[in-house]
Write a protein that holds these residues in place. Sequence first.
Motif, PDB file in Angstrom:
ATOM      1  N   ASP A   1     -18.613  -8.154  10.249  1.00 57.06           N
ATOM      2  CA  ASP A   1     -17.694  -7.040  10.053  1.00 57.06           C
ATOM      3  C   ASP A   1     -18.174  -6.049   8.999  1.00 57.06           C
ATOM      4  N   VAL A   2     -19.068  -6.432   8.130  1.00 53.31           N
ATOM      5  CA  VAL A   2     -19.653  -5.513   7.151  1.00 53.31           C
ATOM      6  C   VAL A   2     -21.080  -5.984   6.893  1.00 53.31           C
ATOM      7  N   SER A   3     -22.018  -5.495   7.702  1.00 52.12           N
ATOM      8  CA  SER A   3     -23.398  -5.911   7.518  1.00 52.12           C
ATOM      9  C   SER A   3     -24.245  -4.710   7.131  1.00 52.12           C
ATOM     10  N   ASN A   4     -25.405  -4.953   6.583  1.00 57.20           N
ATOM     11  CA  ASN A   4     -26.428  -3.983   6.205  1.00 57.20           C
ATOM     12  C   ASN A   4     -26.700  -4.019   4.711  1.00 57.20           C
ATOM     13  N   ALA A   5     -27.795  -3.420   4.333  1.00 60.29           N
ATOM     14  CA  ALA A   5     -28.227  -3.392   2.939  1.00 60.29           C
ATOM     15  C   ALA A   5     -27.624  -2.186   2.218  1.00 60.29           C
ATOM     16  N   ALA A   6     -27.810  -2.159   0.910  1.00 60.05           N
ATOM     17  CA  ALA A   6     -27.299  -1.069   0.083  1.00 60.05           C
ATOM     18  C   ALA A   6     -27.768   0.285   0.607  1.00 60.05           C
TER      19      ALA A   6
END
Length: 167
Positions: free
Chosen positions: A138-143
């Motif tokens: 539901d909330v993926s990825n890098a900065a």
Amino acid sequence: MTVKEALTAAGIVPDPEYTGVETTDNFILGVQTAATGQETPDLYTVVQEHVTEHSGAINASTTDTAYIRTGTVTTKTGAQRQITINGERFAGDPFQDFALSNKMLFATGQDAVVKYVYFSLRTGKGEQGEAVLIVNNDVSNAANNPAGFSAQLNAVGKPTEYTYSAE
């Protein structure tokens, strides 16, 4: 956006006799996100805002049996429609707000089942049915990157044939 609105926006009138190339953008996935006001598939919420993929697959179940003098024979015993959804979070999108709500993220059993329609806007032909909505991320990825999400729809039972009609 509803299925009907998506078809109007595309400017394409489905033609069951259409022949030619179809792209992924030619397929519409709609999900019933509300108990009222979405009684027919043309009113379902379209899965598209910041969605990079909604890939359909058929997962077959098989059994192998070895027979005398024939050898091993594979028998197809069933099939399940599975639709993979990937995209970037977009607050305010009706599908994402529904799918990524606390209610759906942690839904179990019948509470995780939704109605869906999946068809070609070129031909109007496809399927409709019920599926379990499973959110994998539901909330993926890098900065400093857009927040991503992924989900899948696993059909419950055999979908029925569907042909879009503007009426």
